[in-house]
Design a protein around this motif. Structure first.
Motif, PDB file in Angstrom:
ATOM      1  N   ALA A  10       0.690  -1.191  -0.082  1.00  0.00           N
ATOM      2  CA  ALA A  10      -0.023   0.119   0.101  1.00  0.00           C
ATOM      3  C   ALA A  10       0.722   1.322   0.054  1.00  0.00           C
ATOM      4  N   ASP A  11       2.007   1.192   0.790  1.00  0.00           N
ATOM      5  CA  ASP A  11       2.787   2.513   0.726  1.00  0.00           C
ATOM      6  C   ASP A  11       4.260   2.504   0.197  1.00  0.00           C
ATOM      7  N   GLY A  12       4.544   0.990  -0.098  1.00  0.00           N
ATOM      8  CA  GLY A  12       5.677   1.022  -0.763  1.00  0.00           C
ATOM      9  C   GLY A  12       7.167   0.651  -0.105  1.00  0.00           C
ATOM     10  N   VAL A  14      10.079  -0.074   2.752  1.00  0.00           N
ATOM     11  CA  VAL A  14      10.867  -1.230   2.998  1.00  0.00           C
ATOM     12  C   VAL A  14      10.344  -1.846   4.457  1.00  0.00           C
ATOM     13  N   PRO A  95       9.073  13.399   7.875  1.00  0.00           N
ATOM     14  CA  PRO A  95       8.166  12.230   7.703  1.00  0.00           C
ATOM     15  C   PRO A  95       7.182  12.614   6.782  1.00  0.00           C
ATOM     16  N   ARG A  96       6.589  11.642   5.927  1.00  0.00           N
ATOM     17  CA  ARG A  96       5.649  11.902   5.059  1.00  0.00           C
ATOM     18  C   ARG A  96       4.565  12.324   5.786  1.00  0.00           C
TER      19      ARG A  96
ATOM     20  N   LEU B  47       8.312   1.542  -8.399  1.00  0.00           N
ATOM     21  CA  LEU B  47       8.597   1.156  -7.002  1.00  0.00           C
ATOM     22  C   LEU B  47      10.294   1.287  -7.051  1.00  0.00           C
ATOM     23  N   GLN B  48      10.743   2.388  -6.228  1.00  0.00           N
ATOM     24  CA  GLN B  48      12.154   2.527  -6.079  1.00  0.00           C
ATOM     25  C   GLN B  48      12.521   1.858  -4.993  1.00  0.00           C
ATOM     26  N   HIS B  50      13.469   2.734  -1.886  1.00  0.00           N
ATOM     27  CA  HIS B  50      12.630   2.914  -0.740  1.00  0.00           C
ATOM     28  C   HIS B  50      11.316   2.941  -0.581  1.00  0.00           C
ATOM     29  N   ALA B  51      10.885   3.127  -1.768  1.00  0.00           N
ATOM     30  CA  ALA B  51       9.146   3.686  -1.857  1.00  0.00           C
ATOM     31  C   ALA B  51       8.994   3.692  -3.010  1.00  0.00           C
ATOM     32  N   TYR B  52       7.360   3.933  -3.288  1.00  0.00           N
ATOM     33  CA  TYR B  52       6.969   4.228  -4.848  1.00  0.00           C
ATOM     34  C   TYR B  52       7.318   5.591  -5.018  1.00  0.00           C
ATOM     35  N   ASP B  79       3.702  13.700   0.102  1.00  0.00           N
ATOM     36  CA  ASP B  79       5.241  13.357  -0.043  1.00  0.00           C
ATOM     37  C   ASP B  79       5.990  14.158   1.163  1.00  0.00           C
ATOM     38  N   LYS B  80       7.150  14.435   1.093  1.00  0.00           N
ATOM     39  CA  LYS B  80       8.187  15.043   2.309  1.00  0.00           C
ATOM     40  C   LYS B  80       8.449  16.239   2.094  1.00  0.00           C
ATOM     41  N   TYR B  82       8.991  18.043  -0.662  1.00  0.00           N
ATOM     42  CA  TYR B  82       9.853  18.749  -1.793  1.00  0.00           C
ATOM     43  C   TYR B  82       9.817  17.741  -3.133  1.00  0.00           C
ATOM     44  N   TRP B  95       8.146   9.637  -2.587  1.00  0.00           N
ATOM     45  CA  TRP B  95       7.728   8.929  -1.457  1.00  0.00           C
ATOM     46  C   TRP B  95       6.253   8.897  -1.361  1.00  0.00           C
ATOM     47  N   ARG B  97       2.575   7.289  -1.351  1.00  0.00           N
ATOM     48  CA  ARG B  97       1.734   6.038  -0.959  1.00  0.00           C
ATOM     49  C   ARG B  97       0.832   5.617  -2.272  1.00  0.00           C
ATOM     50  N   LEU B  98       0.991   4.400  -2.556  1.00  0.00           N
ATOM     51  CA  LEU B  98       0.256   3.919  -3.826  1.00  0.00           C
ATOM     52  C   LEU B  98      -1.218   4.428  -3.907  1.00  0.00           C
ATOM     53  N   ASP B 100      -2.453   6.684  -2.439  1.00  0.00           N
ATOM     54  CA  ASP B 100      -2.842   8.052  -2.420  1.00  0.00           C
ATOM     55  C   ASP B 100      -2.635   8.527  -4.051  1.00  0.00           C
ATOM     56  N   TYR B 420      18.291   6.573  -4.030  1.00  0.00           N
ATOM     57  CA  TYR B 420      16.757   6.540  -4.255  1.00  0.00           C
ATOM     58  C   TYR B 420      16.684   5.501  -5.238  1.00  0.00           C
TER      59      TYR B 420
END
Lengths: 100, 552
Positions: A10-12, A14, A95-96, B47-48, B50-52, B79-80, B82, B95, B97-98, B100, B420
């Motif tokens: 869902a959020d990708g 790790v 943080p996100r 999908l990278q 650390h995250a999407y 996102d974070k 930026y 960053w 979420r899928l 989102d 990344y």
């Protein structure tokens, strides 16, 4: 020694597979797999979690335990960055907004 | 700027609905990853490490202030805080979420943006000269043609499953700022002897593990044939491009293995067949699209020059910024401003949400609402009255965006690298940061002049190292990061691929090696007028090798 990692669907983010079958962002609880048979068995469980849409792209990561009681540290540089996050830039300590 | 018509709007809205449904079905388990992956890629979701990652298209790098504010909002909300501007004039969020992503795409659609065809084996976002429409040296604004190509290539049913990705760039000036010779197709808008508009056509350029400079297959293609000729090239490529090996699937390999002359014959034969079809561009349709890109109503005869000269004399910091970041404009009394996204020691191409908002405000007030993204990972204000330069500079200082280094050695391109990217073999950003810090001193940068350093974290060359005057390629060797240096690459009209100078350098040594190269250039150049690239082309690699590795 190996551990099993994947990205949460869902959020990708790790995640690491613990012995009780949970997936956690914290490496501390990752199940430490001593031999190839254990790795294969754990990967089978991980693939079942892929089929049940919890995680994607699971694989085994070679780790070392630097000292008794310490967290596992991946042997490869790439995996260390994947565990610890980007080494630089705007992602650090930010943080996100929409958390999990 | 181009505005969506009803068809565009409906099409993008429909696509958002479709992807929302696909994500819901994926999360519910109705689609498995194998089924979903091509769908998410077609909507820019990777999908990278650390995250999407979501890559949003910025067609030919042109944005309105309103769109930039939306990007800031997305960075802040999903996102974070930026975003990262890329070498294809796009923006990436690292960053999301899928779950989102459908909401993000819906927000983008509100401002006529999307992420379609920012990934996958299709025709990608068409890029153009970031000074398009305002450069003093262009034959015509390349963006109307880029827009026509965008419309033609968006969900073109025949070209959604090509052997590999396909990149098109258009420049309107003979001095190439869009690196067209490193694209699958490069178009240079030009006029023939009769004064008619058309294109020089290049095919088969590219970087990656097999870098190639494109071959020119047409010196002049009439304007009306742009789509028919593009379709002919794509058809020949789609038919013959290799599908057996991902690494040999780009058109550059087809051009190399077949020969440009043979391939050209086949393209011309196909072109002859389809030329008189619906693909022929009616002149009134081209003019209709062109009208969207008409220059804004510039205030006339603004007395900016004398005040500017005085302001420059009074403030050395402003003077340096004008010298490096301000470019001549085609309209009298106006200037093009490059906003450097390369503050000393910062990751190249990143902008915080607050900075994006600040740029939007400045563009709304001083640049007729328009912003460009350059392939060099900077932003551009294309329509600034020269009399407003000081105010723009002050506003940029406040936003932390007034670094005076456009085109200088600290204006470095770097891919996201191992920080990344799932494909990377070494980090790029920290190397860029350390080089930037080493050469931070402004007088020294000015003395060194035009040096393009480009850094890639793997052989896929997203950081364009092959085209860098100094190129750096990060590799992994025995578990350590190792950096290989190439010299003499260039992405302009004199395109060339850099030569590997010798064995690689450890991370701790790479900045010293770059400095050795720069010092060697400074010692050996014939004068401050001889640029690094010119000096390298005159001297060859030998003096640089000697300086780096000793006499042996």
């Amino acid at each position: 020694m190996h551990i099993i990692t994947a990205n949460r669907l869902a959020d990708g983010l790790v995640v690491f597979r613990s012995g009780n079958g949970r997936w956690s962002q914290i490496i501390t609880s990752a199940e430490r797999l001593e031999d190839e048979t254990a790795v294969e068995a754990a990967l089978e469980f991980a693939l079942a979690d892929v089929r049940s849409n919890r995680v994607v792209d699971p694989y085994a990561v070679e780790v070392v335990i630097p000292a008794l009681g310490k967290d596992p540290v991946p042997a490869r540089f790439r995996e260390r960055i994947r565990v610890n996050g980007p080494t630089t830039g705007h992602s650090l300590a930010r943080p996100r907004k929409r958390a999990a | 700027m181009y505005r969506y018509d009803e068809f565009d709007q409906a099409f993008v809205a429909e696509r958002v609905t479709q992807f929302r449904d696909q994500v819901a079905r994926r999360l519910a388990g109705e689609l498995n990853e194998e089924q979903f992956k091509p769908l998410r890629l077609q909507n820019g979701v990777y999908l990278q490490l650390h995250a999407y990652m979501l890559r949003v298209a910025i067609p030919y790098g042109t944005l309105s202030a309103h769109q930039m504010r939306k990007l800031a909002h997305i960075a802040r909300t999903y996102d974070k805080g930026y975003g990262h501007f890329t070498t294809r004039q796009n923006i990436q969020f690292n960053w999301p979420r899928l779950d989102d992503v459908p909401a993000i795409l819906e927000e983008l659609a509100e401002v006529e943006m999307h992420a379609i065809q920012t990934s996958g084996n299709c025709i990608r976002n068409v890029t153009a000269d970031h000074f398009a429409g305002v450069a003093a040296d262009e034959a015509a604004d390349p963006r109307p043609y880029a827009e026509i190509l965008r419309q033609w290539s968006s969900l073109h049913p025949e070209f959604l499953f090509l052997p590999r990705k396909f990149k098109i760039a258009v420049t309107g000036a003979a001095h190439d700022r869009a690196a067209i010779q490193f694209h699958d197709i490069g178009y240079e808008v030009k006029r023939n002897e009769a004064g008619e508009l058309g294109f020089a056509v290049y095919i088969g350029g590219g970087q990656g593990r097999t870098p190639m400079v494109a071959k020119k297959i047409r010196d002049f293609l009439p304007e009306e044939d742009l789509l028919a000729y593009s379709e002919a090239i794509l058809r020949v490529y789609n038919l013959h491009g290799r599908r057996d090996n991902k690494y040999k699937a780009r058109i550059k390999i087809l051009v190399f293995e077949t020969g440009a002359d043979v391939l050209k014959e086949e393209i011309e034969a196909e072109f002859t067949k389809i030329r008189a079809s619906a693909l022929r561009l009616p002149a009134d349709e081209i003019r209709r699209i062109e009208a969207y890109f008409a220059p804004p109503a510039y205030a006339i005869a603004l007395p900016g020059e004398a005040a500017l000269a005085a302001a420059r004399q009074a403030d050395p910091g402003f003077d340096r910024w004008v010298a490096s970041n301000v470019t001549g404009h085609r309209a009298a009394g106006h200037s093009i401003v490059t906003i450097s996204l390369k503050p000393i020691g910062a990751p190249p191409g990143d902008a915080t949400a607050d900075q994006m908002d600040a740029v939007a405000d400045i563009a709304a007030r001083y640049s007729h609402d328009e912003i460009r993204v350059s392939h060099e990972q900077n932003l551009v204000l294309p329509h600034v009255a020269t009399a407003d330069l000081r105010s723009v500079f002050d506003a940029l200082v406040t936003a932390g965006l007034a670094t005076a280094n456009a085109g200088l050695i600290t204006d470095i391109i770097a891919c996201p690298g191992l920080d990344y990217c799932a494909l990377a073999t070494a980090r790029s950003i920290p190397v860029a940061q350390r080089i930037s810090e080493r050469f931070a001193e402004t007088a020294r940068q000015a003395d060194i002049g035009d040096v393009k350093i480009k850094i890639s974290g793997c052989i896929n060359a997203c950081g364009h190292h092959h085209a860098g005057h100094i190129g750096i390629l990060g590799l992994e060797k025995k578990g350590e990061e190792v950096y290989q240096i190439t010299l003499g690459g260039s992405g302009d009209e004199t395109a060339s691929i850099g030569d590997i100078v010798g064995r690689g350098f450890a991370s701790d040594d790479i900045v010293d090696a770059v400095e050795t190269i720069v010092d060697t250039y400074l010692e050996r150049r014939e004068g401050a007028d001889e640029s690094f690239l010119a000096a390298y082309r005159r001297l060859g690699a030998t003096p640089f090798k000697k300086a780096l590795y000793g006499a042996a």
